[in-house]
Design an enzyme around this catalytic site. Structure first.
Site, PDB file in Angstrom:
ATOM      1  N   ASP A   1      -0.479   6.674   6.864  1.00 61.38           N
ATOM      2  CA  ASP A   1      -1.559   5.723   6.604  1.00 61.38           C
ATOM      3  C   ASP A   1      -1.600   4.760   7.786  1.00 61.38           C
ATOM      4  O   ASP A   1      -0.708   3.934   7.960  1.00 61.38           O
ATOM      5  CB  ASP A   1      -1.282   4.979   5.300  1.00 61.38           C
ATOM      6  CG  ASP A   1      -2.331   3.923   4.968  1.00 61.38           C
ATOM      7  OD1 ASP A   1      -3.242   3.699   5.788  1.00 61.38           O
ATOM      8  OD2 ASP A   1      -2.224   3.319   3.885  1.00 61.38           O
TER       9      ASP A   1
ATOM     10  N   LYS B   1     -10.336  -1.957   8.620  1.00 59.83           N
ATOM     11  CA  LYS B   1      -9.245  -2.737   9.185  1.00 59.83           C
ATOM     12  C   LYS B   1      -9.260  -2.779  10.712  1.00 59.83           C
ATOM     13  O   LYS B   1      -8.736  -3.697  11.312  1.00 59.83           O
ATOM     14  CB  LYS B   1      -7.896  -2.178   8.705  1.00 59.83           C
ATOM     15  CG  LYS B   1      -7.646  -2.363   7.208  1.00 59.83           C
ATOM     16  CD  LYS B   1      -7.498  -3.812   6.824  1.00 59.83           C
ATOM     17  CE  LYS B   1      -7.260  -3.990   5.342  1.00 59.83           C
ATOM     18  NZ  LYS B   1      -5.977  -3.473   4.891  1.00 59.83           N
TER      19      LYS B   1
ATOM     20  N   TRP C   1       0.830  -1.206   0.000  1.00 57.04           N
ATOM     21  CA  TRP C   1       0.000   0.000   0.000  1.00 57.04           C
ATOM     22  C   TRP C   1       0.861   1.251   0.000  1.00 57.04           C
ATOM     23  O   TRP C   1       0.489   2.265  -0.608  1.00 57.04           O
ATOM     24  CB  TRP C   1      -0.971  -0.040   1.176  1.00 57.04           C
ATOM     25  CG  TRP C   1      -1.797  -1.285   1.152  1.00 57.04           C
ATOM     26  CD1 TRP C   1      -1.829  -2.284   2.077  1.00 57.04           C
ATOM     27  CD2 TRP C   1      -2.684  -1.710   0.094  1.00 57.04           C
ATOM     28  NE1 TRP C   1      -2.677  -3.284   1.678  1.00 57.04           N
ATOM     29  CE2 TRP C   1      -3.215  -2.962   0.468  1.00 57.04           C
ATOM     30  CE3 TRP C   1      -3.072  -1.145  -1.126  1.00 57.04           C
ATOM     31  CZ2 TRP C   1      -4.113  -3.667  -0.331  1.00 57.04           C
ATOM     32  CZ3 TRP C   1      -3.975  -1.841  -1.931  1.00 57.04           C
ATOM     33  CH2 TRP C   1      -4.483  -3.084  -1.525  1.00 57.04           C
TER      34      TRP C   1
END
Length: 356
Positions: A169, A193, A102
């Protein structure tokens, strides 16, 4: 049979969140209407959005410090685009730390906007560690990092002290451990998540870093527009925001981030101790950088895979296979996963050792 949900995302949520969400789907706030059908401009839902935004800041210790919390669409993947759009100056540059899939995707998006410097990368070692000793240029418009790497099971244990904005992030470990969150100027996290169901994304941004890029930003991608409209620039993801609020309330009632961090550390210690002790298994991440959220491990002999797979499934465990880029197994131990579920997995690992 109780299911022990190790899914990497969408993830396990607290039982009380399911129960309250289910009731709201049938009858929200005794309105006679479902949460799925009410207006996002209604008094009842505006109160939900306001509380969710305020509670996010409260739990992170960022109240009254110049931050705004937003619930937006598009997941972390849209933030990969919105961040350089809002923060990278025309003819400017940004610095990125490449620690996983990511992070690498975020780097690719930033390159559309200007010079994107990768200060360090662990890609050559299949992202099994977090790089150290990197230098972040002081003339970069911002530094971007990923706190936890879901696929590869690594986690940043420390963050640099910088004089430029730091963006992180935190999709897979937000609200899971205590940090000085004021070190970060922008934090973003897909809800699915560790915070709620898929469909909304939390962005926490310090207002004074905005409006300096010199770019013309489309309204839908402009953080200032979303702040001005209080996360209501367009119709928000009503149900995911509500379920996220319930999860944040659950966390606050437990004692906040400091309380859940102790539970998360106990879960990680239990599982990693077994991985290291049991000759049937080996971890894939360098021990120093192991994630408390996502433990990745392999069998030392793949011939045992059919038996092990049958055993953990019989024990009611779900979501254990690893990502295809790593293989093996991944135990995602998000906030709502109880310690008892980790013990069930450890017991299965011990039983495999006895049978082999």
């Amino acid at each position: 049979m109780k299911k022990h949900n190790y899914s990497a995302g969408p993830c396990i949520l607290p039982q009380e969140v399911f129960e309250k969400s289910a009731q709201a789907i049938l009858n929200f706030n005794n309105s006679g209407l479902s949460i799925l059908e009410i207006s996002h401009r209604s008094k009842d839902f505006v109160a939900v959005m306001d509380e969710a935004r305020a509670l996010a800041l409260e739990l992170l210790g960022l109240e009254g410090k110049g931050y705004q919390a937003l619930f937006l669409h598009g997941g972390a993947s849209l933030e990969f685009l919105m961040i350089p759009y809002n923060l990278m100056k025309v003819d400017g540059k940004a610095a990125y730390l490449d620690t996983g899939t990511w992070a690498n995707s975020a780097i690719k998006e930033a390159k559309h906007f200007g010079e994107t410097l990768v200060v360090a990368s662990s890609k050559a070692e299949n992202y099994n560690h977090i790089p150290k000793g990197y230098v972040v240029p002081s003339d970069a418009d911002y530094f971007h990092c990923t706190s936890n790497n879901t696929i590869f099971g690594t986690q940043m244990k420390e963050f640099p002290n910088l004089d430029i904005p730091m963006v992180c992030d935190m999709s897979s470990d937000i609200f899971s451990r205590t940090l000085d969150f004021s070190k970060f100027d922008l934090i973003y996290a897909g809800a699915q998540k560790n915070m709620g169901p898929a469909g909304t994304t939390l962005v926490v941004v310090k207002e004074d870093i905005l409006g300096k890029s010199g770019r013309t930003i489309p309204n839908m991608l402009d953080y200032k527009q979303h702040i001005e409209k209080e996360s209501m620039y367009n119709t928000p993801a009503v149900f995911p925001v509500y379920a996220s609020l319930l999860t944040l309330q659950w966390l606050k009632n437990l004692g906040g981030i400091a309380a859940i961090e102790k539970v998360n550390q106990a879960k990680a210690n239990l599982l990693y101790s077994e991985i290291d002790r049991n000759p049937m298994f080996k971890g894939t991440a360098v021990a120093e950088f192991r994630s408390n959220m996502n433990a990745t491990f392999l069998l030392n002999d793949e011939a045992h895979a059919p038996l092990f797979d049958a055993m953990w499934k019989e024990a009611g465990i779900s979501g254990l296979p690893g990502h295809r880029s790593v293989g093996g197994y991944r135990a995602s131990m998000y906030n709502a996963l109880p310690l008892e579920s980790v013990q069930v997995l450890v017991d299965v690992m011990k039983e495999l050792e006895k049978r082999s």
